[in-house]
Design a protein around this motif. Structure first.
Motif, PDB file in Angstrom:
ATOM      1  N   THR A   4      25.924  86.161 -43.112  1.00 26.69           N
ATOM      2  CA  THR A   4      25.805  86.585 -41.716  1.00 26.69           C
ATOM      3  C   THR A   4      25.314  85.438 -40.840  1.00 26.69           C
ATOM      4  O   THR A   4      24.673  85.667 -39.812  1.00 26.69           O
ATOM      5  CB  THR A   4      24.842  87.776 -41.593  1.00 26.69           C
ATOM      6  N   SER A   5      25.619  84.219 -41.240  1.00 29.30           N
ATOM      7  CA  SER A   5      25.233  83.072 -40.423  1.00 29.30           C
ATOM      8  C   SER A   5      26.015  83.088 -39.114  1.00 29.30           C
ATOM      9  O   SER A   5      27.107  83.671 -39.026  1.00 29.30           O
ATOM     10  CB  SER A   5      25.514  81.772 -41.179  1.00 29.30           C
ATOM     11  N   PRO A   6      25.479  82.473 -38.046  1.00 22.90           N
ATOM     12  CA  PRO A   6      26.190  82.456 -36.759  1.00 22.90           C
ATOM     13  C   PRO A   6      27.598  81.877 -36.857  1.00 22.90           C
ATOM     14  O   PRO A   6      28.526  82.386 -36.219  1.00 22.90           O
ATOM     15  CB  PRO A   6      25.282  81.602 -35.880  1.00 22.90           C
ATOM     16  N   LEU A   7      27.788  80.818 -37.660  1.00 21.71           N
ATOM     17  CA  LEU A   7      29.118  80.224 -37.792  1.00 21.71           C
ATOM     18  C   LEU A   7      30.088  81.201 -38.444  1.00 21.71           C
ATOM     19  O   LEU A   7      31.243  81.340 -38.010  1.00 21.71           O
ATOM     20  CB  LEU A   7      29.033  78.936 -38.606  1.00 21.71           C
ATOM     21  N   LYS A   8      29.632  81.889 -39.465  1.00 20.95           N
ATOM     22  CA  LYS A   8      30.480  82.865 -40.146  1.00 20.95           C
ATOM     23  C   LYS A   8      30.847  84.006 -39.200  1.00 20.95           C
ATOM     24  O   LYS A   8      32.007  84.455 -39.157  1.00 20.95           O
ATOM     25  CB  LYS A   8      29.758  83.402 -41.378  1.00 20.95           C
ATOM     26  N   LEU A   9      29.883  84.497 -38.428  1.00 24.88           N
ATOM     27  CA  LEU A   9      30.150  85.576 -37.480  1.00 24.88           C
ATOM     28  C   LEU A   9      31.127  85.123 -36.398  1.00 24.88           C
ATOM     29  O   LEU A   9      32.038  85.874 -36.025  1.00 24.88           O
ATOM     30  CB  LEU A   9      28.849  86.042 -36.835  1.00 24.88           C
ATOM     31  N   ALA A  10      30.963  83.893 -35.905  1.00 21.20           N
ATOM     32  CA  ALA A  10      31.866  83.386 -34.865  1.00 21.20           C
ATOM     33  C   ALA A  10      33.296  83.305 -35.377  1.00 21.20           C
ATOM     34  O   ALA A  10      34.249  83.684 -34.675  1.00 21.20           O
ATOM     35  CB  ALA A  10      31.379  82.026 -34.381  1.00 21.20           C
ATOM     36  N   LYS A  11      33.476  82.810 -36.597  1.00 20.86           N
ATOM     37  CA  LYS A  11      34.824  82.722 -37.162  1.00 20.86           C
ATOM     38  C   LYS A  11      35.440  84.110 -37.342  1.00 20.86           C
ATOM     39  O   LYS A  11      36.633  84.310 -37.075  1.00 20.86           O
ATOM     40  CB  LYS A  11      34.775  81.986 -38.494  1.00 20.86           C
ATOM     41  N   GLU A  12      34.633  85.053 -37.793  1.00 23.94           N
ATOM     42  CA  GLU A  12      35.154  86.401 -38.014  1.00 23.94           C
ATOM     43  C   GLU A  12      35.537  87.068 -36.693  1.00 23.94           C
ATOM     44  O   GLU A  12      36.573  87.742 -36.605  1.00 23.94           O
ATOM     45  CB  GLU A  12      34.108  87.236 -38.750  1.00 23.94           C
ATOM     46  N   LEU A  13      34.744  86.866 -35.665  1.00 18.97           N
ATOM     47  CA  LEU A  13      35.046  87.466 -34.369  1.00 18.97           C
ATOM     48  C   LEU A  13      36.270  86.824 -33.727  1.00 18.97           C
ATOM     49  O   LEU A  13      37.101  87.519 -33.120  1.00 18.97           O
ATOM     50  CB  LEU A  13      33.832  87.324 -33.459  1.00 18.97           C
ATOM     51  N   LEU A  14      36.419  85.506 -33.842  1.00 15.05           N
ATOM     52  CA  LEU A  14      37.615  84.840 -33.314  1.00 15.05           C
ATOM     53  C   LEU A  14      38.857  85.231 -34.104  1.00 15.05           C
ATOM     54  O   LEU A  14      39.957  85.327 -33.544  1.00 15.05           O
ATOM     55  CB  LEU A  14      37.421  83.324 -33.335  1.00 15.05           C
TER      56      LEU A  14
END
Length: 495
Positions: A4-14
């Motif tokens: 649930t790191s910010p980078l992982k969340l950003a990639k999933e949302l994009l």
């Protein structure tokens, strides 16, 4: 444990935006009249293509606008306090002050139209220099992640694109989780390796993600569906039928006259003595038919219209005409397709067909029943979303009573077309026959606003205070008696 790191969340949302981009863009095209072309022959000429463009009859904005125009939040009724007493709701209440500061009287319509068109839209609540405000976010630029997308009202992460990539300039986005806001950059939605999350982060001030989803319809799988996407096949059918109607009107709706046994005149060119083509009549000694690139004679253009007559000296020439083809069946087919659209979308037929003559009040009410039920469903769904927006705004403002108020509810304006006389008669019966307090029925007067309602309350309190003062003065004033001494005659009269 899931990453649930910010980078992982950003990639999933994009990635969600990239996945839904084609579907949402197709819906957007249909909303703005950019429809799929109707079927036409493979070798269609420019005239056919022009008729195909004119065949687009865009009904999708009406499917969105009809329920959206009946959705208008006109007030907010707060819940009870810890002591069980109702919290006052006025123009100075924190919920309504936030509403007015965000200019939601005008901006709420865009939130509803986005949710009805694409299936969902979003509202971001944040602290700004002007105070706590909320603003709508487009579904084409915003995505959110839920642990249970069918039942959770609060996402655990959300991202909205603020600037799309242009050439070498990367795109920019804002991402929110339960505590922080992050700045995100990316080269394209498909290039997840280019996603970067800035190390600097700031608290947004809420105890949960400040993005609220407004969904027109959510199933138990968490999928959202608007009013446009299911109607695209019917919209295509209407366009195809209208295209066929235009083709029939253009080529077969008029009587066609023909002539046989007559050759059209040919274009001629002049020749000089050497047999070369010349344009000087003085040098011309002969003429011949003008030929095209394939060596065929080119017919001359004939200026023929309704005021001219054709005649022939050759008795073998025959004149005739072909009757016009009927177009009534195509018109009936268009009408049938529009009725199917009205039935499936729960839109009253007279809203689409414009046929409202000789309809009684009972018939109009029956036709509006399905639409009223659909609007009531949207009000229930969107109302819960607005209540969460109010709680988020109250938390940012430090108002714990409003932030923990889960019993408050928004008040929707009654948009049904009723005369004031009918409403007054109905409200009077509710007060007289059921004993409902008259002041409790003021909100149900058609068209009354929160400002008018509060003015009425203030005037009623002033009238009550004046009346109470007059009554108190009457009671406090002793009864006066005549001070004239009694005379014998007066005593006799009194006796």
């Amino acid at each position: 444990m899931a990453d649930t790191s910010p980078l992982k969340l950003a990639k999933e949302l994009l990635a969600i935006l990239d996945r839904d981009e084609a579907r949402l863009q197709r819906i957007d095209n249909y909303i703005h009249g950019k429809h799929d072309d109707p079927y036409m022959p493979p070798q269609a000429d420019d005239e056919y293509k022009l008729l195909a463009k004119r065949a687009v009859s865009n009904w999708t904005p009406l499917l969105i606008g009809t329920p959206a125009q009946a959705l208008y939040v006109d007030g907010f009724r707060a819940g009870t306090t810890e002591a069980g007493l109702p919290r006052p709701t006025t123009l100075t209440s924190p919920e309504w002050l936030h509403w007015q500061r965000s200019r939601m009287d005008a901006r709420q319509a865009a939130v509803y139209r986005g949710a009805l068109g694409y299936g969902h839209s979003f509202v971001l609540t944040e602290q700004t220099k002007k105070g706590v405000i909320s603003k709508g976010l487009s579904a084409k630029r915003t995505s959110a992640l839920y642990e249970d997308p069918a039942n959770d009202d609060a996402p655990y992460a959300a991202l909205t694109i603020t600037a799309k990539p242009k050439g070498e300039t990367p795109g920019k986005a804002r991402m929110f989780d339960a505590t922080y806001e992050y700045a995100v950059t990316f080269a394209s939605l498909a290039d997840l390796d280019s996603v970067k999350v800035a190390s600097a982060k700031k608290r947004h001030g809420n105890s949960e993600c400040p993005v609220t989803r407004f969904a027109a319809s959510v199933d138990l799988e968490g999928r959202t569906v608007g009013v446009v996407e299911p109607m695209i096949p019917l919209q295509n059918r209407i366009n195809q039928t209208i295209f066929d109607l235009l083709v029939a009107q253009t080529y077969t709706s008029h009587e066609v006259r023909y002539v046989t046994g007559m050759a059209p005149p040919m274009q001629m060119e002049m020749l000089d003595e050497a047999g070369n083509v010349t344009t000087d009549p003085a040098l011309a000694v002969d003429s011949r038919p003008k030929l095209d690139a394939a060596g065929n004679p080119i017919p001359a253009q004939i200026n023929h219209n309704a005021r001219r007559f054709l005649f022939a000296e050759d008795p073998d020439v025959k004149f005739g005409s072909l009757p016009a083809g009927p177009v009534g069946s195509l018109i009936d087919s268009v009408d049938m397709s529009i009725r199917h659209l009205a039935a499936i979308s729960q839109t009253p037929p007279h809203h689409l067909l414009g046929q409202i003559a000789n309809l009684s009040a009972e018939a109009l009410l029956a036709a509006e029943t399905a639409l009223s039920r659909k609007i009531t469903e949207f009000q229930s769904i969107f109302g819960e979303s607005w209540e969460r927006v109010f709680r988020l705004a109250a938390e940012l403002e430090g108002n714990s009573a409003s932030a923990d108020d889960f019993s408050g509810e928004v008040q929707w304006r009654d948009m049904e077309s009723r005369s004031l006389a009918q409403a007054a008669d109905a409200l009077g019966k509710l007060a007289d026959q059921l004993g409902i307090p008259k002041r409790g029925l003021w909100k149900r007067v058609p068209g009354v606003t929160q400002t008018e309602y509060e003015d009425w309350e203030q005037m009623a309190e002033e009238d009550d205070s004046v009346g109470q003062l007059a009554t108190a003065l009457v009671r406090a004033t002793p009864e006066t008696t005549s001070s004239v001494p009694a005379t014998p005659d007066s005593e006799v009269i009194a006796a």
